[in-house]
Scaffold this motif. Structure first.
Motif, mmCIF file in Angstrom:
data_model
loop_
_atom_site.group_PDB
_atom_site.id
_atom_site.type_symbol
_atom_site.label_atom_id
_atom_site.label_comp_id
_atom_site.label_asym_id
_atom_site.label_seq_id
_atom_site.Cartn_x
_atom_site.Cartn_y
_atom_site.Cartn_z
ATOM 1 N N ILE A 72 -37.982 -61.282 24.682
ATOM 2 C CA ILE A 72 -38.312 -59.937 24.181
ATOM 3 C C ILE A 72 -37.593 -59.653 22.857
ATOM 4 O O ILE A 72 -38.151 -59.013 21.953
ATOM 5 N N LEU A 73 -36.371 -60.156 22.721
ATOM 6 C CA LEU A 73 -35.620 -59.943 21.470
ATOM 7 C C LEU A 73 -36.282 -60.631 20.272
ATOM 8 O O LEU A 73 -36.029 -60.257 19.129
ATOM 9 N N GLN A 74 -37.127 -61.611 20.538
ATOM 10 C CA GLN A 74 -37.908 -62.220 19.433
ATOM 11 C C GLN A 74 -39.022 -61.276 18.981
ATOM 12 O O GLN A 74 -39.423 -61.283 17.827
ATOM 13 N N LEU A 75 -39.511 -60.460 19.910
ATOM 14 C CA LEU A 75 -40.609 -59.521 19.594
ATOM 15 C C LEU A 75 -40.083 -58.211 19.018
ATOM 16 O O LEU A 75 -40.748 -57.578 18.201
ATOM 17 N N VAL A 76 -38.908 -57.769 19.497
ATOM 18 C CA VAL A 76 -38.283 -56.531 19.004
ATOM 19 C C VAL A 76 -36.860 -56.887 18.555
ATOM 20 O O VAL A 76 -35.915 -56.818 19.339
ATOM 21 N N PRO A 77 -36.725 -57.316 17.298
ATOM 22 C CA PRO A 77 -35.398 -57.760 16.851
ATOM 23 C C PRO A 77 -34.477 -56.563 16.576
ATOM 24 O O PRO A 77 -34.631 -55.860 15.591
ATOM 25 N N VAL A 78 -33.572 -56.310 17.493
ATOM 26 C CA VAL A 78 -32.612 -55.200 17.344
ATOM 27 C C VAL A 78 -31.196 -55.784 17.287
ATOM 28 O O VAL A 78 -30.963 -56.897 17.745
#
Length: 318
Positions: free
Chosen positions: A282-288
Motif C-alpha cells: 500500500i505504501l507504494q500506492l500512497v507514498p507517505v
C-alpha cells in the motif's frame, strides 16, 4: 431517564472484542474492555466454514463476555460478526445457536457496512483532518479500505484478503521466504485493482491504519524508543522509516525471535508478517512519510452510532 450503558461485541475473524461503555451527550466512557484471540477463521476459513474447535472457543468467550455484561447490569448489547461468519456456510446456524445459548442477537454485517463503521470509528478517534486519506483495517478475514476525510467517505470497499487468508495461502515457511512474499505481492496486485483505480481517482495524501496490526506496530515502535503509549491517546504516528525497519525484522526472524521483539503480543505474531507485506504494498500506492495509526475501528464506529442515537433519544424526551 434513558439507559446509557451499552456493550459492544465485535466478533472478528481473529479476535473477539468486548467493550462496555457509558454514553453521554457527545462522549463515552469505557467501563471495561477485553480482547480474546478466538481465531474463529482458523482451520476453516479457506473452506468457508467455521471449524468445530473454533466454534467451541467462540462459545467459551461469549459465555465469559455475557457474565461480564450481566455483572454490569447492561441490557443493551450490540454484537457484530464480520468476514469469517458472513462467508461461512454454517454461519447462519452459528448465529442462531448464539441467540439460543446466550440470548445475544448477532448482526452479520456485509463488507460495505463494515467499512462504513470502521470509518466512523476512525473519525471518532480524531485521526482525520481536511486532507483526503486512505484508511485501512486489516482483519483476519477481510481488509477494508476507505478513502475520505473528516467530513465524508468518497470511496470504500471490503476485500476478502485478510490476515488468516493470506497466512493460509502464502506463509508456509518461517521466516517467510522471498518467493512467498513475491507471490503474495502478485496476489495483492491482482485483488486490489479497484483500490489502485480509486487511489488514482481521489489521490489521497494521508494513510491511516485502524487498530489490530497497527496497534502492535506502534507498540513495537514506542518500545524501541523506550516510551509508553499514553492510555488516553487514540491517534499515534509511525514514521515510514520506522515501519520499514520493523517490517524487515518481522520478515526475517523466526517466530520465537519475533515473540522477543519488545511490544509484540503473541496473538499477532503470525498475522503481522503478512499484514506488513500488505502495508508495504500500500505504501507504494500512497507514498507517505508517516503512517497515522488509529486506536479506534469497528467497535468504536458502533459506539459513535449509539452516541448519535442517544443524543436523538434525549432530544425526543425533552
Amino acid at each position: 431517564m434513558i439507559p446509557n450503558k451499552a456493550a459492544v461485541i465485535d466478533m472478528g475473524t481473529n479476535t473477539f472484542h468486548l467493550v462496555m461503555v457509558e454514553i453521554f451527550e457527545n462522549k463515552f466512557e469505557t467501563l471495561y474492555k477485553e480482547k480474546i484471540p478466538v481465531k474463529i477463521g482458523q482451520g476453516g476459513i479457506s473452506n468457508n466454514t467455521i471449524h468445530p474447535d473454533a466454534k467451541k472457543r467462540a462459545f467459551h468467550t461469549l459465555q465469559h463476555f455475557k457474565n461480564l455484561i450481566n455483572g454490569e447490569s447492561i441490557t443493551k448489547v450490540f454484537a457484530f460478526a464480520t468476514s469469517a461468519v458472513r462467508n461461512a456456510n454454517n454461519g447462519a446456524d452459528f448465529v442462531k445457536e448464539i441467540k439460543e445459548r446466550f440470548d445475544i442477537t448477532v448482526q452479520v454485517i456485509d463488507g460495505a457496512e463494515e467499512a462504513q463503521m470502521i470509518y466512523e470509528g476512525i473519525r471518532l478517534s480524531g485521526s482525520l483532518n481536511g486532507e483526503t486519506s486512505l484508511m485501512m483495517d486489516i482483519g483476519g478475514g477481510s481488509v477494508e479500505f476507505i478513502i475520505g476525510n473528516s467530513q465524508e467517505v468518497l470511496w470504500k470497499q471490503s476485500f476478502e484478503i485478510g490476515g488468516q487468508r493470506m497466512l493460509d495461502l502464502f506463509h508456509y515457511h518461517d521466516p517467510i521466504l522471498p518467493e512467498e512474499i513475491k507471490n503474495l505481492t502478485a496476489y495483492l496486485e491482482e485483488k486490489l485493482q479497484s483500490l489502485a483505480r480509486a487511489i488514482d481517482t481521489y489521490k489521497p495524501t494521508g494513510l491511516v491504519g485502524a487498530s489490530g496490526t497497527f496497534d502492535t506496530l506502534t507498540d513495537i515502535y514506542y518500545a524501541s524508543l523506550h516510551q509508553h503509549k499514553a492510555r488516553t491517546q487514540q491517534t499515534f504516528q509511525l514514521p515510514k522509516a520506522a515501519f520499514e525497519q520493523i517490517a524487515r525484522q518481522l520478515l526475517t526472524l523466526h517466530k520465537e525471535d519475533r515473540l522477543k521483539i519488545p511490544g509484540m503480543i503473541p496473538m499477532r505474531v503470525d498475522m503481522i508478517v503478512v499484514a506488513s507485506c500488505l502495508i508495504e504494498y500500500i505504501l507504494q500506492l500512497v507514498p507517505v512519510d508517516t503512517l497515522i495509526c488509529s486506536n479506534y475501528a469497528l467497535k468504536e464506529g458502533a459506539i459513535a452510532r449509539l452516541m448519535g442515537r442517544h443524543t436523538m433519544a434525549n432530544a425526543e424526551s425533552r
